[in-house]
Motif scaffolding. Structure first.
Motif, mmCIF file in Angstrom:
data_model
loop_
_atom_site.group_PDB
_atom_site.id
_atom_site.type_symbol
_atom_site.label_atom_id
_atom_site.label_comp_id
_atom_site.label_asym_id
_atom_site.label_seq_id
_atom_site.Cartn_x
_atom_site.Cartn_y
_atom_site.Cartn_z
ATOM 1 N N THR A 91 0.840 -1.190 0.000
ATOM 2 C CA THR A 91 0.000 0.000 0.000
ATOM 3 C C THR A 91 0.874 1.237 0.000
ATOM 4 O O THR A 91 1.827 1.327 0.766
ATOM 5 N N ASP A 92 0.552 2.184 -0.870
ATOM 6 C CA ASP A 92 1.310 3.435 -0.923
ATOM 7 C C ASP A 92 0.474 4.595 -0.378
ATOM 8 O O ASP A 92 0.461 5.680 -0.914
ATOM 9 N N GLY A 93 -0.229 4.358 0.683
ATOM 10 C CA GLY A 93 -1.083 5.376 1.276
ATOM 11 C C GLY A 93 -2.543 5.072 1.023
ATOM 12 O O GLY A 93 -3.248 4.608 1.905
ATOM 13 N N GLU A 94 -2.999 5.300 -0.216
ATOM 14 C CA GLU A 94 -4.412 5.055 -0.517
ATOM 15 C C GLU A 94 -4.633 3.915 -1.496
ATOM 16 O O GLU A 94 -5.720 3.371 -1.585
ATOM 17 N N ASN A 95 -3.616 3.529 -2.249
ATOM 18 C CA ASN A 95 -3.758 2.452 -3.235
ATOM 19 C C ASN A 95 -3.005 1.208 -2.792
ATOM 20 O O ASN A 95 -1.901 1.307 -2.271
ATOM 21 N N THR A 96 -3.608 0.062 -3.027
ATOM 22 C CA THR A 96 -2.941 -1.210 -2.738
ATOM 23 C C THR A 96 -2.705 -1.937 -4.049
ATOM 24 O O THR A 96 -3.621 -2.072 -4.858
ATOM 25 N N GLU A 97 -1.466 -2.357 -4.257
ATOM 26 C CA GLU A 97 -1.115 -3.125 -5.452
ATOM 27 C C GLU A 97 -0.971 -4.588 -5.066
ATOM 28 O O GLU A 97 -0.456 -4.908 -4.005
ATOM 29 N N HIS A 98 -1.421 -5.469 -5.956
ATOM 30 C CA HIS A 98 -1.276 -6.910 -5.762
ATOM 31 C C HIS A 98 -0.538 -7.463 -6.975
ATOM 32 O O HIS A 98 -0.958 -7.242 -8.106
ATOM 33 N N TRP A 99 0.553 -8.151 -6.734
ATOM 34 C CA TRP A 99 1.309 -8.793 -7.804
ATOM 35 C C TRP A 99 1.415 -10.274 -7.502
ATOM 36 O O TRP A 99 1.691 -10.673 -6.377
ATOM 37 N N GLN A 100 1.206 -11.094 -8.517
ATOM 38 C CA GLN A 100 1.418 -12.533 -8.365
ATOM 39 C C GLN A 100 2.838 -12.860 -8.825
ATOM 40 O O GLN A 100 3.257 -12.440 -9.899
ATOM 41 N N LEU A 101 3.547 -13.589 -7.989
ATOM 42 C CA LEU A 101 4.888 -14.066 -8.300
ATOM 43 C C LEU A 101 4.852 -15.584 -8.299
ATOM 44 O O LEU A 101 4.279 -16.198 -7.393
ATOM 45 N N ARG A 102 5.458 -16.191 -9.311
ATOM 46 C CA ARG A 102 5.460 -17.651 -9.439
ATOM 47 C C ARG A 102 6.891 -18.137 -9.593
ATOM 48 O O ARG A 102 7.612 -17.678 -10.468
ATOM 49 N N LEU A 103 7.271 -19.060 -8.730
ATOM 50 C CA LEU A 103 8.573 -19.705 -8.829
ATOM 51 C C LEU A 103 8.325 -21.191 -9.019
ATOM 52 O O LEU A 103 7.683 -21.826 -8.172
ATOM 53 N N ASP A 104 8.788 -21.711 -10.135
ATOM 54 C CA ASP A 104 8.670 -23.143 -10.424
ATOM 55 C C ASP A 104 10.068 -23.685 -10.668
ATOM 56 O O ASP A 104 10.853 -23.068 -11.400
ATOM 57 N N LEU A 105 10.387 -24.815 -10.043
ATOM 58 C CA LEU A 105 11.698 -25.427 -10.176
ATOM 59 C C LEU A 105 11.566 -26.854 -10.690
ATOM 60 O O LEU A 105 10.637 -27.564 -10.308
ATOM 61 N N ALA A 106 12.512 -27.244 -11.535
ATOM 62 C CA ALA A 106 12.567 -28.615 -12.055
ATOM 63 C C ALA A 106 14.038 -29.006 -12.170
ATOM 64 O O ALA A 106 14.874 -28.174 -12.526
#
Length: 173
Positions: A91-106
């Protein structure tokens, strides 16, 4: 000085556009998993977290971003040592950002491949986020090769690699 190579590519998923990067390691999958999940190993190249992952979330603090507040990381899926999907909330005061992060290992034949992806809800953000993840993932590679991650300089990545990401996401300057 050699300018690093931009390695992220656009990948369209059902949830929307993502930028995706891969890195390979001559190491067992468990070792690479530890490098991206254990606080002391993660701190060498990115940041650290506090809290109890069993609760479904942790607080994450980037080490190399000036004045960056801690972020809440919700653990959406964890299948150690193969998959970790999280959602960040900042949150930067009034706005909230949502980011999806994906880590896949093989792992195959003693080589572990890390595929990292971040959603890109706003294509303008990829101009800085793309070079930023190239930078951090190259720091991870350096740390895991027993090189000093501090030798990887962000100034070599941004803005030099921004044009690659603008093109990947169909943006022209």
């Amino acid at each position: 000085m050699t300018i690093p190579t931009a390695t992220g590519h656009r990948r369209d998923l059902a949830e929307g556009p993502y930028c995706e990067w891969t890195r390979t390691f001559r190491a067992p999958i468990e070792d690479v998993w530890a490098a991206v999940t254990e606080p002391q190993r993660l701190a060498r190249w990115l940041g650290t977290w506090t809290g109890d992952p069993a609760s479904g979330e942790v607080k994450f603090q980037m080490t190399f971003e000036d004045e960056m507040p801690a972020e809440r990381f919700r653990i959406d899926e964890c299948d150690a040592p193969h998959r970790l999907w999280i959602t960040t909330s900042m949150t930067d005061g009034e706005n909230t950002e949502h980011w999806q992060l994906r880590l896949d290992l093989a792992e195959e034949g003693g080589i572990t491949t890390l595929t990292f992806a971040q959603n890109v809800p706003d294509p303008t953000m990829v101009e800085s986020v793309g070079p930023g993840w190239d930078y951090y993932l190259d720091r991870l590679v350096a740390a895991e090769a027993d090189r000093d991650p501090a030798t990887v300089s962000f100034e070599d990545y941004y803005p030099a690699l921004s044009e690659h990401y603008r093109k990947e996401f169909g943006r022209t300057q």
